[in-house]
Design a protein around this motif. Structure first.
Motif, mmCIF file in Angstrom:
data_model
loop_
_atom_site.group_PDB
_atom_site.id
_atom_site.type_symbol
_atom_site.label_atom_id
_atom_site.label_comp_id
_atom_site.label_asym_id
_atom_site.label_seq_id
_atom_site.Cartn_x
_atom_site.Cartn_y
_atom_site.Cartn_z
ATOM 1 N N THR A 462 5.416 15.366 -2.027
ATOM 2 C CA THR A 462 7.200 16.409 -2.758
ATOM 3 C C THR A 462 7.526 17.140 -2.538
ATOM 4 O OG1 THR A 462 6.227 14.716 -4.678
ATOM 5 C CG2 THR A 462 6.664 16.636 -5.413
ATOM 6 N N VAL A 463 8.158 17.969 -2.318
ATOM 7 C CA VAL A 463 8.746 19.390 -2.071
ATOM 8 C C VAL A 463 8.239 19.927 -2.861
ATOM 9 C CG1 VAL A 463 10.537 20.695 -1.263
ATOM 10 C CG2 VAL A 463 10.665 18.006 -0.473
ATOM 11 N N LEU A 464 7.220 21.205 -2.627
ATOM 12 C CA LEU A 464 6.567 21.895 -3.322
ATOM 13 C C LEU A 464 8.091 23.241 -3.399
ATOM 14 C CD1 LEU A 464 3.532 22.100 -3.248
ATOM 15 C CD2 LEU A 464 4.735 20.852 -4.918
ATOM 16 N N ILE A 465 8.152 23.970 -2.006
ATOM 17 C CA ILE A 465 9.224 25.060 -2.252
ATOM 18 C C ILE A 465 10.512 24.201 -1.251
ATOM 19 C CG2 ILE A 465 9.468 27.441 -0.448
ATOM 20 C CD1 ILE A 465 6.072 28.057 -1.335
ATOM 21 N N ASP A 466 11.525 25.043 -0.964
ATOM 22 C CA ASP A 466 12.620 24.266 -0.290
ATOM 23 C C ASP A 466 13.527 25.704 0.397
ATOM 24 O OD1 ASP A 466 14.098 22.882 0.635
ATOM 25 O OD2 ASP A 466 15.142 21.399 -0.648
ATOM 26 N N SER A 467 14.081 25.773 1.101
ATOM 27 C CA SER A 467 14.740 26.272 1.803
ATOM 28 C C SER A 467 16.451 25.993 2.241
ATOM 29 C CB SER A 467 14.241 27.050 2.841
ATOM 30 O OG SER A 467 14.424 26.714 3.896
ATOM 31 N N THR A 468 17.439 26.697 2.969
ATOM 32 C CA THR A 468 17.661 26.840 3.396
ATOM 33 C C THR A 468 17.908 25.631 4.488
ATOM 34 O OG1 THR A 468 18.444 29.134 4.343
ATOM 35 C CG2 THR A 468 19.197 28.714 2.459
ATOM 36 N N ALA A 469 16.753 25.772 5.269
ATOM 37 C CA ALA A 469 16.579 25.461 6.807
ATOM 38 C C ALA A 469 15.840 23.861 6.208
ATOM 39 C CB ALA A 469 15.448 25.960 7.414
#
Length: 656
Positions: A462-469
């Motif tokens: 599960t992704v907790l922090i997503d960013s542009t990269a």
């Protein structure tokens, strides 16, 4: 539906057939015979009067049952010559696979008695339509699939196994059901060489869906020899439901002696709902609130608990709707216990400072070691036996994963399950998963990451922090434990990796981490378990065997043994409710199982939904093959029955 007619005779033939009824009636009159019989003269006069009545044509017709039966049989034979038939449909294949959804939403009562019962009825109708030589298989599915009956042409066995399908409290996923059907219908290869393992030939099979459609499409699946038919969506587009989608406790931020209980309610119906929310401790009502939830909206409720230090809390909605399984939720509050945390780092002052705060020291006992400690026998033995509740690896990693939850900062866990992308500069944070306990109450809008290597978590992550990269922080399960990985460093050898440690959200994250990964029960109650998921229990007891008692009066207790890592694993979680953990007859622990799935609780169906499987779209109105259903056979059987009845009456001299 009006029947179709096929004329099998020409007009002159119909004319000849029309002469038959008058001929039967004429022959009936010619059948009259006189038998000599000596009788008293008074009886003769009486019989002569009866003959006068009998010779009346209408009196004879009224009393002759045989004549009426003959005329009725003739009429039925005339109908047979017209070949009456109805327009219907038939299977396009002789191998059938019925997929029956038995997830939590199929327990909804907008279709009486339940959606699952309606699905069984639809499947039973198809079993009745099977032709000689057809074979069928039944698979039930929720988040997992179960083969209820392998391919068979025994309709009675198919009906019996269909009735044995029971409802579950699990969410829905079509993927595993499709794969189970594919494995059984597409064995994978044919044995072309004598040395090959002989396998069944891949034969086309017709696939039927009976569900409420409360699942996502599977665009990665290849149908192969499976031919899907239009799904049968069961339910109402106006189904009403109010659900508890979150329920937990935490210590009051302003008064450490108090505990607060939080809950989030969602109204997926089309009308506003006003209801009472009840909070109970050990079945006793301790507080209640009235709330109004607009249609399609959610709202939160909270309760201040002053004298509750431990026990099982239950939240109830005093409201009746179409789905009952999400109207109750449970959580367990334990007495405080400090977590045992190992921090392995070459030096990280911001993290060490956050772990030395008063709240953190109350929550955990932290032991700090350098990376060299990972090569010592003392570490290996402690890691293998689960001596710590949590281990933090800062820019270092062990050779083998420990038997506990972990946090990896700026490095990956051992093995090749996790992957990283190339180094990027200043990736912008675009989203955080606030629904996850690790990210609750965090505001990261002012956080800047200097450099990072975006993550590729393993399946189930599960992704907790997503960013542009790409993902910068993720969590993934590992054999009953969880690994949290950051794609950036907090501090480097000669630089600062991010300004997060100086932002208010960082100490909040550390407390969340101690509560969730460290299992600290003063900061947070025991994490909720979802139906169908396993749980790893670490109770404070020396017992080698524990007994798990599921909720419900008819539930059977299950014994679980301690493994070599001092953990009790239990995977038989099928129902929501409060599970008791006992050592003998003494209760030593408890854990709560809740649905907490907003998509599963939104039970409104979309009647014209198009199901996407791979590159195929399966919509209603296609897939069935039109067929003519003749009715003359049944009419002919009726004529034969009348003929037998007439024969019986004639030979028995029976008069009705």
């Amino acid at each position: 539906m009006m029947p179709e007619w096929s004329n099998m005779l020409s007009p002159w033939q119909w004319g000849l057939l029309g002469l038959v009824p008058p001929a039967i009636i004429a022959l009936y009159f010619l059948k009259l015979k006189r038998q000599p019989l000596e009788v008293p003269s008074t009886y003769l006069w009486h019989k002569s009067i009866e003959d006068l009545h009998v010779n009346s044509i209408w009196q004879r017709l009224r009393q002759s049952l045989l004549l009426l039966l003959q005329l009725l049989m003739l009429a039925l034979l005339a109908l047979v010559l017209l070949r009456p038939a109805w327009q219907g449909s038939q299977f396009t294949r002789d191998r059938l696979i019925f997929l029956v959804d038995n997830s939590a939403s199929m327990g909804a009562t907008d279709v009486l008695p339940t959606r699952l019962d309606e699905a069984k009825t639809r499947v039973r109708e198809l079993i009745d339509q099977m032709r000689s030589g057809d074979v069928a298989m039944i698979v039930s599915f929720s988040d997992a699939a179960r083969v209820e009956q392998m391919f068979t042409d025994n309709r009675g066995e198919l009906r019996r196994r269909l009735e044995l399908i029971q409802p579950t409290d699990k969410p829905t996923s079509i993927s595993e059901a499709l794969r189970v059907a594919s494995v059984l219908a597409n064995p994978g290869r044919s044995a072309t060489d004598i040395r090959d393992t002989q396998v069944a030939e891949a034969l086309p099979a017709q696939l039927f869906f009976f569900s409420d459609g409360n699942f996502a499409n599977d665009t990665e699946f290849s149908l192969g020899n499976l031919e899907p038919t239009p799904p049968v969506w069961i339910g109402s587009p106006e189904a009403a439901n109010v659900a508890i989608v979150a329920f937990s406790t935490a210590r009051n931020e302003t008064d450490a002696e108090k505990i607060q209980a939080f809950a989030r309610l969602e109204n997926s119906g089309l009308r506003d709902v006003k209801l009472d929310v009840e909070l109970r401790l050990a079945e006793e009502l301790i507080d209640a609130q009235g709330v109004t939830i607009p249609a399609g909206k959610s709202t939160g409720v909270s309760f201040d608990l002053e004298h509750v230090t431990e026990g099982a809390l239950e939240l109830r909605l005093a409201h009746s709707d179409d789905l009952a399984v999400d109207n109750n939720a449970w959580t367990v509050v334990h007495s405080p216990r400090r977590s045992r945390v190992l921090l392995v780092t070459p030096g990280n002052e911001p993290l060490q400072t956050a772990l030395r705060t008063e709240r953190a020291r109350e929550a955990a006992e932290v032991t700090q070691k350098g990376p060299d400690f990972l090569t010592t026998p003392q570490y290996r033995q402690a890691a293998a036996t689960g001596a710590w509740d949590m281990v933090i690896y800062d820019r270092c990693r062990p050779e083998e994963a420990p038997q506990t939850n972990t946090l990896y900062i700026g490095t990956l866990p051992p093995g090749d399950a996790w992957r990283q992308k190339d180094l990027v500069s200043v990736p912008q944070i675009i989203d955080i998963n606030r629904a996850h306990p690790l990210m609750q109450w965090l505001d990261m809008s002012d956080v800047l990451v200097i450099e990072a290597r975006p993550l590729a978590p393993p399946q189930g992550g599960t992704v907790l922090i997503d960013s542009t990269a790409g993902p910068l922080m993720s969590v993934a399960p590992r054999a009953g434990f969880e690994d949290v990985v950051t794609g950036f460093e907090l501090v480097g050898e000669d630089r600062i990796g991010t300004n997060w440690p100086v932002r208010p959200s960082f100490p909040v994250f550390v407390l969340n981490m101690l509560g969730y990964l460290g299992g600290n029960r003063e900061v947070r109650n025991t994490a909720t378990v979802l139906p169908g998921h396993p749980i790893a229990l670490r109770p404070s007891t020396d017992a080698q065997q524990l007994t798990i008692v599921p909720p419900g009066p008819d539930a059977a207790a299950v014994d679980v043994a301690r493994d070599k890592h001092n953990i009790f694993h239990f995977a038989g979680i099928n129902r929501v409710g409060l599970y008791q953990v006992r050592e003998g007859r003494a209760a030593v622990d408890a854990f709560a199982v809740n649905l907490f799935d907003p998509s599963e609780s939104d039970i409104k169906i979309v009647p014209d939904r198009v199901l996407k499987i791979g590159h195929n779209e399966v919509a209603s109105g296609q897939g069935w093959e039109p067929a003519r259903r003749d009715g003359w056979k049944w009419i002919l059987l009726g004529a034969l029955a009348i003929l037998l009845c007439e024969w019986y009456i004639y030979n028995r001299r029976a008069y009705l």
